[in-house]
Design an enzyme around this catalytic site. Structure first.
Site, PDB file in Angstrom:
ATOM      1  N   ASP A  25       0.815  -1.205   0.000  1.00  0.00           N
ATOM      2  CA  ASP A  25       0.000   0.000   0.000  1.00  0.00           C
ATOM      3  C   ASP A  25       0.857   1.266   0.000  1.00  0.00           C
ATOM      4  O   ASP A  25       1.751   1.419   0.839  1.00  0.00           O
ATOM      5  CB  ASP A  25      -0.899  -0.004   1.240  1.00  0.00           C
ATOM      6  CG  ASP A  25      -2.298   0.470   0.941  1.00  0.00           C
ATOM      7  OD1 ASP A  25      -2.437   1.609   0.453  1.00  0.00           O
ATOM      8  OD2 ASP A  25      -3.246  -0.281   1.175  1.00  0.00           O
ATOM      9  N   ASP A  26       0.573   2.158  -0.942  1.00  0.00           N
ATOM     10  CA  ASP A  26       1.202   3.487  -0.995  1.00  0.00           C
ATOM     11  C   ASP A  26       2.708   3.444  -1.268  1.00  0.00           C
ATOM     12  O   ASP A  26       3.435   4.364  -0.864  1.00  0.00           O
ATOM     13  CB  ASP A  26       0.960   4.262   0.311  1.00  0.00           C
ATOM     14  CG  ASP A  26      -0.472   4.727   0.479  1.00  0.00           C
ATOM     15  OD1 ASP A  26      -1.330   4.319  -0.314  1.00  0.00           O
ATOM     16  OD2 ASP A  26      -0.743   5.486   1.431  1.00  0.00           O
ATOM     17  N   CYS A  64      -6.630   3.644  -3.346  1.00  0.00           N
ATOM     18  CA  CYS A  64      -6.389   2.209  -3.159  1.00  0.00           C
ATOM     19  C   CYS A  64      -7.394   1.316  -3.877  1.00  0.00           C
ATOM     20  O   CYS A  64      -7.028   0.476  -4.703  1.00  0.00           O
ATOM     21  CB  CYS A  64      -6.390   1.878  -1.669  1.00  0.00           C
ATOM     22  SG  CYS A  64      -5.170   2.792  -0.705  1.00  0.00           S
ATOM     23  N   HIS A 123      -9.727  -3.862  -2.125  1.00  0.00           N
ATOM     24  CA  HIS A 123      -9.627  -2.725  -1.217  1.00  0.00           C
ATOM     25  C   HIS A 123      -9.715  -3.116   0.251  1.00  0.00           C
ATOM     26  O   HIS A 123      -9.020  -2.560   1.102  1.00  0.00           O
ATOM     27  CB  HIS A 123     -10.713  -1.684  -1.502  1.00  0.00           C
ATOM     28  CG  HIS A 123     -10.626  -0.509  -0.566  1.00  0.00           C
ATOM     29  ND1 HIS A 123     -11.567  -0.247   0.407  1.00  0.00           N
ATOM     30  CD2 HIS A 123      -9.692   0.451  -0.432  1.00  0.00           C
ATOM     31  CE1 HIS A 123     -11.221   0.827   1.093  1.00  0.00           C
ATOM     32  NE2 HIS A 123     -10.091   1.282   0.601  1.00  0.00           N
TER      33      HIS A 123
END
Length: 478
Positions: A25-26, A64, A123
């Site tokens: 994530d990210d 996301c 998600h």
């Protein structure tokens, strides 16, 4: 490279390749293997030495859930709902009329793969549909994709609590956002959820190693998503005072604030020492503190990935396993005076992407423009299967093995009422809004940080690129 490895390998191991898909994530492309020598990412860097590293990979939507929906389906957004975090819920979970495979994972499952999901692949933090502060439901976000869906929420109790976890067992929700956007906990790796995810993945690898059928295992790590929480030992890898700041930390020239992210998610962490705004940037010292937390979080996840790679090799699965490492989008670490994603600038759309295919043993860097929607056809071809339907993506196998003579070399991104086109040299963006300017153009040959919108002084170039941009307007904007 053949679809399932070289001929010699196929003679000794006729089984289709396994797939280990690691989503992070990210994760922007800020790793040692991307030339960032101040980042401690030895395990990912080692993987990269036997893989293809894509330096210009772009996601389609910089949030996301929508980015992951595009990844799973291979499709560009066609409605505003495709830009939201609930895209999978709206178009997969609640769709009872679907005739085609819901995702490429479902397609693999339909063709003999045992599919295991751990953590955040779509998600949802654990694969089930429920709100941040609600009890875990029994509704799967991807109802047909998984043979086995597993998650260890530990002392946090639910997937969403674990996603925003602090080391004392509390989370952002339980603390009513009265928390800092970072934490350096005096805990072991399993003192935060990603350590538990790694442990569970090791257990599941042992289980699938004894099966006759190939496997697809998706492992979704939370960090470095906010809050930037990691065990103290990973913070200790860095000298905070020497960490680099954002190369450009103000609003670009000839750009409306409507194109930028106002750091709303970041500022919602109420105990943060400073708030960010376009009018008042955070101090350099605080920016380094935050970047320290982000980098420590990367090093923490890197260590978990190292455990997975070691186990693949111990179980003698490594040589016949496709390993994919993917960041679901980029993140602004003070870039453009912003802390967060949610823009269609380079920092939000460019993310880490590495593939190790069977038969690969040397590092290779690909600088062609590639997109997240390319994953579906790529993995299907690498696994020796046929596509069940057309997607908006194109298989990357020709770039992996060097057989392709031509490549589209463009990617589209969507957000903030805008469409952006990235070519090998330029980024052209068109916004469907009243605020001016509606057109932005950046020349990456001379302005890689996208600091100056040159659209107004280059009308001929805009006119040349605009028809290509319009090809990416799938009906999303009228």
């Amino acid at each position: 490279m053949s679809s399932c490895g070289n001929n010699k390998q196929e003679e000794h191991n006729p089984q289709k390749p396994n797939v280990l898909f690691i989503s992070i994530d990210d994760l922007r492309p800020e790793l040692g293997c991307y030339g960032k020598d101040y980042i401690h990412s030895p395990n990912i860097d080692q993987l990269a030495k036997e893989s293809t590293v894509f330096t210009k990979h772009f996601v389609q939507i910089p949030t996301c859930g929508a980015s992951r929906y595009a990844m799973l389906t291979g499709m560009l957004p066609t409605t505003r709902k495709h830009l939201g975090n609930n895209a999978a819920v709206q178009f997969i979970s609640n769709d009872t009329t679907r005739q085609l495979p819901e995702t490429f994972i479902h397609h693999l499952k339909n063709n003999g793969y045992h599919t295991v999901g751990i953590g955040k692949i779509s998600h949802s933090a654990d694969g089930y549909v429920y709100g941040y502060e609600e009890p875990v439901s029994e509704q799967r976000e991807l109802p047909e994709s998984w043979s086995d869906l597993a998650f260890d929420a530990g002392k946090w109790g639910t997937g969403w609590n674990a996603f925003f976890a602090y080391s004392n067992g509390e989370n952002r929700q339980s603390m009513k956002r009265q928390v800092k956007p970072y934490e350096n906990g005096d805990v072991a790796d399993d003192g935060y959820p990603d350590g538990l995810t790694a442990n569970l993945a090791l257990k599941k690898l042992k289980e699938v190693a004894g099966q006759d059928q190939p496997f697809f295992m998706g492992v979704g790590f939370f960090k470095p998503h906010l809050p930037f929480n990691a065990p103290q030992k990973y913070w200790d890898l860095y000298d905070e005072s020497s960490l680099p700041l954002a190369p450009f930390d103000t609003i670009p020239t000839n750009v409306n604030k409507a194109s930028l992210n106002n750091s709303g998610e970041f500022n919602s962490y109420q105990l943060g020492e400073e708030k960010a705004s376009f009018e008042k940037k955070v101090s350099d010292d605080y920016a380094r503190k935050l970047r320290h937390g982000y980098f420590a979080s990367i090093s923490y996840v890197d260590a978990q990935i190292g455990k997975l790679m070691a186990e693949l090799k111990r179980l003698e699965l490594y040589d016949n396993t496709i390993v994919v490492l993917w960041g679901d989008h980029g993140w602004n670490l003070g870039d453009y005076a912003s802390w967060g994603k949610h823009t269609i600038f380079e920092r939000s759309l460019n993310s880490a992407f590495i593939i190790k295919a069977p038969g690969e043993s040397k590092a290779k860097s690909v600088e062609k423009i590639v997109s997240t929607v390319d994953f579906y056809p790529t993995l299907v071809e690498l696994c020796g299967l046929k596509m069940p339907h057309e997607t908006d993506g194109e298989s990357l196998v020709s770039l992996l093995d060097g057989s392709g003579e031509s490549w589209k070399d463009r990617s589209y991104g969507y957000y903030r009422n805008g469409i952006t086109l990235r070519t090998d040299r330029y980024r052209l963006t068109k916004y469907f809004r009243e605020a001016s300017p509606q057109i932005e153009l950046y020349d990456h040959e001379v302005d890689p940080n996208e600091t100056n919108n040159i659209a107004e002084e280059n009308p001929d170039l805009v006119a040349q690129l605009m028809p290509v941009l319009e090809q990416g307007n799938t009906g999303l904007y009228k």
